[in-house]
Enzyme design. Structure first.
Site, PDB file in Angstrom:
ATOM      1  N   HIS A 244      38.881  30.540  39.734  1.00 24.88           N
ATOM      2  CA  HIS A 244      39.005  30.500  38.275  1.00 24.88           C
ATOM      3  C   HIS A 244      37.745  31.032  37.600  1.00 24.88           C
ATOM      4  O   HIS A 244      36.739  31.355  38.245  1.00 24.88           O
ATOM      5  CB  HIS A 244      39.279  29.062  37.812  1.00 24.88           C
ATOM      6  CG  HIS A 244      38.182  28.092  38.107  1.00 24.88           C
ATOM      7  ND1 HIS A 244      37.027  27.999  37.353  1.00 24.88           N
ATOM      8  CD2 HIS A 244      38.047  27.145  39.087  1.00 24.88           C
ATOM      9  CE1 HIS A 244      36.246  27.068  37.837  1.00 24.88           C
ATOM     10  NE2 HIS A 244      36.829  26.521  38.891  1.00 24.88           N
ATOM     11  N   SER A 318      37.721  36.493  35.372  1.00 24.86           N
ATOM     12  CA  SER A 318      36.471  36.449  34.608  1.00 24.86           C
ATOM     13  C   SER A 318      35.265  36.182  35.520  1.00 24.86           C
ATOM     14  O   SER A 318      34.967  36.997  36.394  1.00 24.86           O
ATOM     15  CB  SER A 318      36.599  35.373  33.518  1.00 24.86           C
ATOM     16  OG  SER A 318      35.528  35.431  32.610  1.00 24.86           O
ATOM     17  N   ASP A 465      41.374  41.448  24.407  1.00 20.23           N
ATOM     18  CA  ASP A 465      40.333  40.557  24.912  1.00 20.23           C
ATOM     19  C   ASP A 465      39.068  40.766  24.086  1.00 20.23           C
ATOM     20  O   ASP A 465      38.445  41.836  24.142  1.00 20.23           O
ATOM     21  CB  ASP A 465      40.060  40.846  26.389  1.00 20.23           C
ATOM     22  CG  ASP A 465      39.244  39.757  27.060  1.00 20.23           C
ATOM     23  OD1 ASP A 465      38.445  39.114  26.361  1.00 20.23           O
ATOM     24  OD2 ASP A 465      39.413  39.551  28.275  1.00 20.23           O
ATOM     25  N   HIS A 493      41.920  37.121  26.638  1.00 18.52           N
ATOM     26  CA  HIS A 493      41.238  36.687  27.856  1.00 18.52           C
ATOM     27  C   HIS A 493      42.021  35.607  28.604  1.00 18.52           C
ATOM     28  O   HIS A 493      41.921  35.512  29.837  1.00 18.52           O
ATOM     29  CB  HIS A 493      39.848  36.150  27.480  1.00 18.52           C
ATOM     30  CG  HIS A 493      38.907  36.051  28.626  1.00 18.52           C
ATOM     31  ND1 HIS A 493      38.420  37.149  29.296  1.00 18.52           N
ATOM     32  CD2 HIS A 493      38.353  34.975  29.243  1.00 18.52           C
ATOM     33  CE1 HIS A 493      37.616  36.758  30.257  1.00 18.52           C
ATOM     34  NE2 HIS A 493      37.554  35.449  30.257  1.00 18.52           N
TER      35      HIS A 493
END
Length: 524
Positions: A244, A318, A465, A493
């Site tokens: 994540h 990310s 984003d 995002h």
């Protein structure tokens, strides 16, 4: 004395940027009015184009000008909060806790009043980062920390430095000239004792003490929490590791993708979603600097070694993209496919310090858009971000209850759970040591993936984003030409996954099916 006068004469230059912004604002405003007056005498298309350009210039000037005032006020607030937290830390923990507001002082020997039993840092400046040796009674750790932890210049710090320099030159002008000699050189190695020994397994008073956030304390095995979904017969043919992003957790994957994979995928793949160090149900040690080395070692020990993974697919979002690239560099023969979502890759110009460049791109100190403002506050202000963490993270159960009550939407609730279940120490150091500190490393990682990792590379990015621009993904494409770029319009995002989880699950399954099995190299 002349040197002191020169330093004093530089004091007004601190406000130069403010006056320039005001002049630019006035100029843009005048141009906008002049263009509006003469629109009837120009061609319709040309006049409207000019009006839009002037309006954009006016907006940028207004954004910069307002930002100067807003962030100057935040500088003062963060400065005051520094003393507030030092007092509260001493009251609750009977110890003065260090922070990154000031450059680290040099260490003193014990005979001179130095630290007798605490942790010591040996900082060796080398390019964009510092090599840090943490000395304890039993172990020596060599890690890397970003210089952005200490080097976060602001208008207030510039004023303070100028005043201090002026005062110092006035009082000790003659003494300083005597001390200077041609043989004096800058030392590359400095020793300081600003980081003291902390209670490793005890949450700080400002952290959440709930059962969920402290569940790792009851386990003797200090491994990351891994959410595993595998076939009922435990005979998965392939493995997929999910990493994540920043201020998130494994629920970002388990609540979106895991329920939406096809029956065929669920019977052939073992899915492993990990909570990174400092997030979710994983350990949140107070004495950790949350460096790239620490994160990688925990993933290797908790996922690759524990589940005996010889080959696996990687899916990262990310911040997780940096860790995924580092894993691909370290285990080139084990990666079967590499899927990156909104990778924070910024091509650092030559001669520019990578850590500072990435920080200013991600956190530009602007009040608009809101995402940029939030990123700026979180990146530049250690004590304001700690206050936000104290208010939100320490009371996350109340916020989750209110969210369920008001929205009755499980999707929003789990996002809040992932966003709030961390400590300030973890988020602050991870942000600077991973995202900013890896500014100059990602480019080398991409070069290595291009030349040495034989797997499919897919990159997904939301067209809207506002946190990480689409240009970052196109930069990955330039470094790794075989990478497939998928820009999803009208997604940001988070909604690059949330809201289109079924579609994205099918896209991942297609990537895994067509990925060729690379030749397995030895995993060190």
């Amino acid at each position: 004395m002349l040197n002191a006068i020169n330093k004093f004469m530089q004091l007004p230059s601190v406000f130069l940027s403010l006056f320039i912004n005001l002049i630019s604002l006035s100029h843009a405003f005048c141009l906008c009015n002049i263009t509006t007056i003469h629109t009837y005498n120009l061609h319709t298309y040309t006049s409207s184009t000019r009006l839009k350009l002037h309006s954009m210039g006016f907006s940028r000037s207004l954004n910069r000008t307002v930002g100067v005032f807003v962030f100057f006020i935040l500088d003062i607030v963060d400065f005051l909060l520094c003393f507030t937290y030092k007092t509260l830390d001493f009251f609750f923990e009977s110890e003065w806790k260090p922070c990154y507001c000031c450059p680290p002082p040099e260490a003193k020997p014990i005979s001179a009043g130095g630290n007798r039993g605490g942790k010591m840092i040996v900082s060796e400046r080398s390019g964009d980062y510092s090599k840090v040796v943490s000395l304890t009674r039993t172990k020596i750790y060599l890690d890397e920390i970003s210089d952005t932890l200490y080097s976060r210049p602001s208008l207030l710090t510039k004023l303070t430095k100028l005043v201090k320099c002026f005062k110092k030159d006035v009082v000790k002008c003659c003494d300083e000239s005597k001390k200077r000699s041609p043989s004096t050189k800058k030392t590359l190695l400095t020793v300081n004792s600003t980081v003291v020994e902390k209670l490793q397994r005890t949450p700080r008073w400002s952290d959440c003490h709930c059962t969920f956030c402290t569940s790792w304390l009851s386990s003797s095995n200090q491994s990351l929490f891994v959410n595993v979904q595998q076939p009922t017969d435990n005979k998965a043919q392939e493995n997929v590791v999910f990493i994540h992003g920043f201020l998130s957790s494994s629920t970002f994957w388990t609540e979106t993708l895991f329920p939406n994979f096809s029956d065929s995928a669920k019977s052939n793949y073992r899915f492993l979603a990990v909570d990174l160090l400092g997030y979710g149900k994983s350990p949140k040690p107070n004495d950790s600097l949350y460096t790239l080395k620490e994160h990688l070692e925990m993933i290797e020990r908790s996922v690759i070694s524990q589940f005996r993974l010889k080959t696996f697919h990687l899916v990262a979002h990310s911040l997780g993209c940096i860790l995924a690239l580092a894993l691909a560099v370290k285990h080139p023969g084990a990666i079967k496919s590499l899927t990156l979502l909104a990778p924070p890759y910024y091509s650092v110009p030559k001669g520019v310090q990578g850590t500072q460049y990435v920080m200013r791109r991600l956190a530009p100190k602007e009040v608009w858009p809101p995402m940029a403002f939030g990123a700026s506050v979180a990146s530049w202000y250690e004590h304001i971000s700690r206050t936000v963490s104290l208010v939100l993270c320490k009371n996350h159960h109340l916020l989750e209850f209110l969210t369920r009550l008001l929205t009755r939407n499980r999707m929003r609730t789990y996002l809040i759970e992932g966003f709030l279940c961390h400590t300030h120490n973890a988020s602050w150091h991870t942000l600077h040591n991973i995202i900013f500190g890896s500014g100059s490393k990602v480019e080398a990682y991409l070069d290595h993936v291009r030349d040495n990792v034989d797997c499919e590379v897919a990159v997904f990015h939301g067209g809207r984003d506002e946190l990480i621009p689409v240009e970052c993904s196109y930069g990955v494409k330039r470094k790794v030409p075989r990478a497939r770029i998928h820009v999803v319009p009208d997604k940001d995002h988070i909604t690059i996954v949330v809201g289109r989880q079924k579609e994205f699950a099918r896209e991942l399954e297609l990537i895994w099916r067509r990925s060729t099995t690379p030749q397995l190299h030895s995993i060190n």
